[in-house]
Motif scaffolding. Structure first.
Motif, PDB file in Angstrom:
ATOM      1  N   GLU A 123       0.825  -1.204   0.000  1.00 50.14           N
ATOM      2  CA  GLU A 123       0.000   0.000   0.000  1.00 50.14           C
ATOM      3  C   GLU A 123       0.856   1.249   0.000  1.00 50.14           C
ATOM      4  O   GLU A 123       0.506   2.255  -0.607  1.00 50.14           O
ATOM      5  CB  GLU A 123      -0.941   0.012   1.207  1.00 50.14           C
ATOM      6  N   ALA A 124       2.013   1.157   0.652  1.00 53.24           N
ATOM      7  CA  ALA A 124       2.906   2.310   0.768  1.00 53.24           C
ATOM      8  C   ALA A 124       3.289   2.868  -0.603  1.00 53.24           C
ATOM      9  O   ALA A 124       3.441   4.080  -0.774  1.00 53.24           O
ATOM     10  CB  ALA A 124       4.158   1.917   1.548  1.00 53.24           C
ATOM     11  N   ASP A 125       3.388   1.989  -1.611  1.00 55.00           N
ATOM     12  CA  ASP A 125       3.815   2.428  -2.942  1.00 55.00           C
ATOM     13  C   ASP A 125       2.767   3.286  -3.641  1.00 55.00           C
ATOM     14  O   ASP A 125       3.077   3.993  -4.598  1.00 55.00           O
ATOM     15  CB  ASP A 125       4.139   1.213  -3.820  1.00 55.00           C
ATOM     16  N   GLN A 127       0.568   5.159  -1.768  1.00 50.22           N
ATOM     17  CA  GLN A 127       0.090   6.026  -0.695  1.00 50.22           C
ATOM     18  C   GLN A 127      -0.185   7.444  -1.178  1.00 50.22           C
ATOM     19  O   GLN A 127      -1.164   8.068  -0.796  1.00 50.22           O
ATOM     20  CB  GLN A 127       1.141   6.069   0.425  1.00 50.22           C
ATOM     21  N   ARG A 153      -7.069   4.879  -4.285  1.00 49.58           N
ATOM     22  CA  ARG A 153      -6.395   3.605  -4.003  1.00 49.58           C
ATOM     23  C   ARG A 153      -7.444   2.517  -3.851  1.00 49.58           C
ATOM     24  O   ARG A 153      -8.526   2.750  -3.312  1.00 49.58           O
ATOM     25  CB  ARG A 153      -5.588   3.713  -2.708  1.00 49.58           C
ATOM     26  N   TRP A 169      -2.232  -3.870  -4.862  1.00 46.63           N
ATOM     27  CA  TRP A 169      -2.766  -2.519  -4.681  1.00 46.63           C
ATOM     28  C   TRP A 169      -2.785  -1.772  -6.006  1.00 46.63           C
ATOM     29  O   TRP A 169      -1.865  -1.916  -6.807  1.00 46.63           O
ATOM     30  CB  TRP A 169      -1.925  -1.752  -3.664  1.00 46.63           C
TER      31      TRP A 169
END
Ligand code: ATP
Ligand code: MG
Lengths: 374, 288
Positions: free
Chosen positions: A300-302, A304, A309, A357
């Motif tokens: 998910e960080a990629d 963010q 999302r 994601w």
């Protein structure tokens, strides 16, 4: 006076209307085609493309509006007196004449001398790469050759505008791909203005300088292929040109540069409103997101930093070289999202069933008032 | 083996018909025509019956007249039927088309005899048209419109119409409208599109229609006799005369044979002159 006609567009339609009984086949359409350009009219079956072309050719008269060719009004001018020629959907080559007689037909009608006709027919046959086919019967030609003969039969008359009514429709896929390139080349070589109608977007996008997208008798948008693809003006254009993922939702908040909405399944998105504006809170809208605008990430960080999302599970991987796609199932709505795989090959080992994601910016999501889309 | 048998069984009626009704009588007629009558019950084989045709000017004059009138009737029928067929095949839509086609068919619902008497009622001296002319003051006394060549012609054309219209409508129907439009688009006018596109396409229909009409006119008996009267000088009348009135079957057979040969020769010449051939007309004309 002469100067102004030289500058005039090859073909111009001003506010033309044509009805059949109560049915409006063409509804206040205006456009102009500059000299020497390749202009396409793209639209679904039955939207009125052929009707426009037939009015330009002179087989139909518009109910109102006017048609100009090189600045001269064509109202009341018969099809045999107009400086335009038409390539018919099924080509309409004359089966009782051989290839040379087919091409020479128009010249004979103009009373060109026999010797001169032979020379010009030979020259045009050479230019289309069929130099020794003059004596052949039409039934002896392949599909692609017939195509070229039909175009040559018109081009030999040096028309101001060449009208083409889905001339590739009858060909098989492979030949169609080949003829697309060929047609564009012919147009470049001869420098003739082409007005081309089709319901196949790839034909229109590949060949044209300008494309008009038509729906239900009106022009939705006229622009270059890039403009239509990246900056559609209407929901119909966004849906009809290229592939898109599509959601429908209700507006929570809207300002001039962004729209926030929620779908019936409870998904929230941010999107860009159309140039025309006019969207207010509570209104129903459709958003369109191109498969190649969606970024894939394992964490998910990629994604963010992205406005939108989603998490999903890989449903299937459709490998097709540079055009590979993945179909991702979104659990909340159960819908499938079409995503283009990055060309770097970063995700080439993606497998069915993996969790993943997805993310995209709000400028990649085009938002239009809900309605009918292509 | 079994399949073979089925095939022959199916073929049998056709063969019987061809053989029994066409070939056998013709063979018989041929031999009959070669018999020269010397006296009662006394015959010898010779070409005398054929010679009679060429030696007696009345006979071959009658034949020539019949042939020329038939050719003329065929041409007039074609000229009238072509625009009618074009209208039915290309311009009329839906209901009107069906109605027009039926209208062409309608005269054939009554027998030829009744139809021809219909013409006589209209055209005779005390007929409808004569009265009409007198009533409007265009004629001072009764007008006889029967018993002349023009009337025969009218009758022949009227009887033949359908046999020209049907093949013409069929071939014109298969003409793609886009071909006609392409003809105009490339600079043609009505006349040149007709000549270079419509007529070449319709040629098989024109040829087969013309052959049928010509043969029908040539072999017609009722129309020329009733409308033309005793002076009609139609060749079938000569044959009838030989068989029935003079009881000279030998001479009649020879005339019958001559009619067959000469009419075939005329059709062949006609095909040659227009550069057509029978197989392209009767078979798939589209393959040209
Ligand atoms: N002669 C006619 N009479 C009545 N309606 C017509 C006529 N010609 C076209 N139409 C109607 O006008 C509409 C537009 O027709 P048109 O032929 O221009 O469509 P198109 O965009 O060329 O479609 P396609 O891609 O299928 O060729 C259609 O709904 C058709 O039914
Ligand atoms: Mg069309």
């Amino acid at each position: 006076m002469n100067d102004s006609t030289d500058q005039a567009p090859a073909l111009e339609c001003r506010d033309i209307v044509r009805t059949f009984g109560k049915f409006k086949a063409v509804d206040h359409v205006s456009f102009s085609v500059p000299e020497g350009s390749f202009f396409s009219i793209l639209g679904p079956s039955g939207c009125g493309k052929t009707t426009i072309l037939r009015m330009a050719a002179g087989f139909l008269e518009p109910d109102s509006g006017d048609i100009y060719i090189k600045g001269k009004s064509m109202l009341g001018v018969g099809p045999n007196k107009r400086p335009v020629n038409m390539v018919f959907q099924h080509l309409a080559l004359f089966p009782m004449m051989n290839v040379a007689d087919n091409i020479g037909y128009g010249l004979r009608r103009r009373g060109v001398a026999k010797a001169e006709i032979a020379v010009r027919v030979k020259a045009v046959l050479e230019r289309i790469g069929l130099a020794d086919s003059g004596a052949k019967r039409i039934s002896q030609l392949s599909g692609g050759q017939k195509q070229r003969i039909a175009i040559a039969r018109c081009l030999v008359l040096e028309p101001d505008v060449l009208l083409l009514d889905e001339p590739l429709g009858a060909l098989d896929l492979k030949l169609r791909e080949h003829m697309k390139v060929e047609l564009k080349k012919l147009q470049n070589d001869f420098g003739t203005t082409f007005v081309y109608i089709t319901h196949d977007q790839s034909e229109a996008l590949v060949m044209s300088d300008q494309v008009a997208v038509m729906n239900k008798g009106v022009f939705e948008q006229v622009g270059s292929a890039q403009e239509l693809y990246y900056h559609p003006d209407t929901a119909f254009v966004a849906g009809f040109v290229g592939d898109s993922n599509r959601w429908r939702g209700r507006i929570d908040a809207a300002d001039a540069s962004s729209v926030k909405l929620t779908t019936a399944d409870g998904l929230s998105f941010a999107a860009t409103p159309p140039k025309a504006g006019g969207l207010g809170a509570g209104g129903e809208v459709d958003i369109f997101v191109r498969p190649e605008s969606v970024q894939i990430a394992r964490a998910e960080a990629d994604v963010q930093a992205m406005d939108n999302r989603l998490q999903g599970r890989v449903e299937s991987v459709l490998f097709n070289g540079a055009n590979s796609r993945v179909l991702v199932r979104e659990p909340r709505s159960g819908g499938e999202i079409d995503v283009a795989l990055p060309q770097t090959g970063a995700f080439h080992e993606l497998r069915k069933g993996e969790d993943i994601w997805l993310g995209w910016g709000k400028d990649q999501a085009k938002c239009f008032a809900a309605g009918e889309a292509g | 083996m079994k399949k073979r048998l089925g095939f022959y069984l199916l073929l049998a009626p056709l063969l019987l018909w061809l053989f029994g009704l066409i070939i056998v009588p013709h063979i018989d007629m041929f031999f009959l025509s070669l018999q020269e009558k010397l006296g009662p019950g006394d015959y010898q084989t010779s070409l005398a019956n054929y010679a009679a045709f060429f030696n007696e000017p009345l006979y071959w004059n009658t034949f020539a007249r019949t042939a020329i009138m038939s050719i003329l009737a065929t041409m007039i029928t074609l000229l009238i039927a072509f625009p009618v067929s074009y209208y039915i095949a290309k311009l009329a839509q839906g209901r009107i088309r069906a109605v027009l086609f039926t209208l062409c068919l309608l005269p054939f619902w009554v027998s030829e005899l009744v139809r021809t008497f219909g013409w006589m009622i209209l055209l005779r001296e005390t007929g409808v048209l004569s009265h009409l002319l007198q009533w409007t003051g265009l004629a001072g006394q009764p007008v006889e419109m029967l018993y002349n060549d023009a009337t025969i012609m009218v009758g022949l054309v009227y009887t033949s119409m359908l046999f020209m219209v049907v093949p013409l409508v069929t071939t014109l129907d298969s003409l793609d409208n886009a071909h006609v439009e392409a003809g105009y688009d490339l600079g043609g006018n009505g006349w040149s599109v007709l000549r270079e596109i419509v007529i070449p396409h319709a040629m098989p229909g024109i040829v087969s229609g013309s052959i049928v009409v010509f043969m029908l006119c040539l072999g017609n008996y009722l129309t020329p006799i009733l409308l033309g009267g005793k002076s009609s000088l139609w060749f079938t009348e000569q044959i009838y005369d030989q068989f029935i009135t003079r009881f000279n079957w030998e001479q009649g057979s020879a005339f019958g044979f001559l009619l067959l040969i000469l009419s075939s020769a005329i059709v062949w010449t006609g095909l040659r002159l227009t550069g057509q051939n029978l197989s392209s007309t009767m078979g798939d004309g589209g393959e040209r």
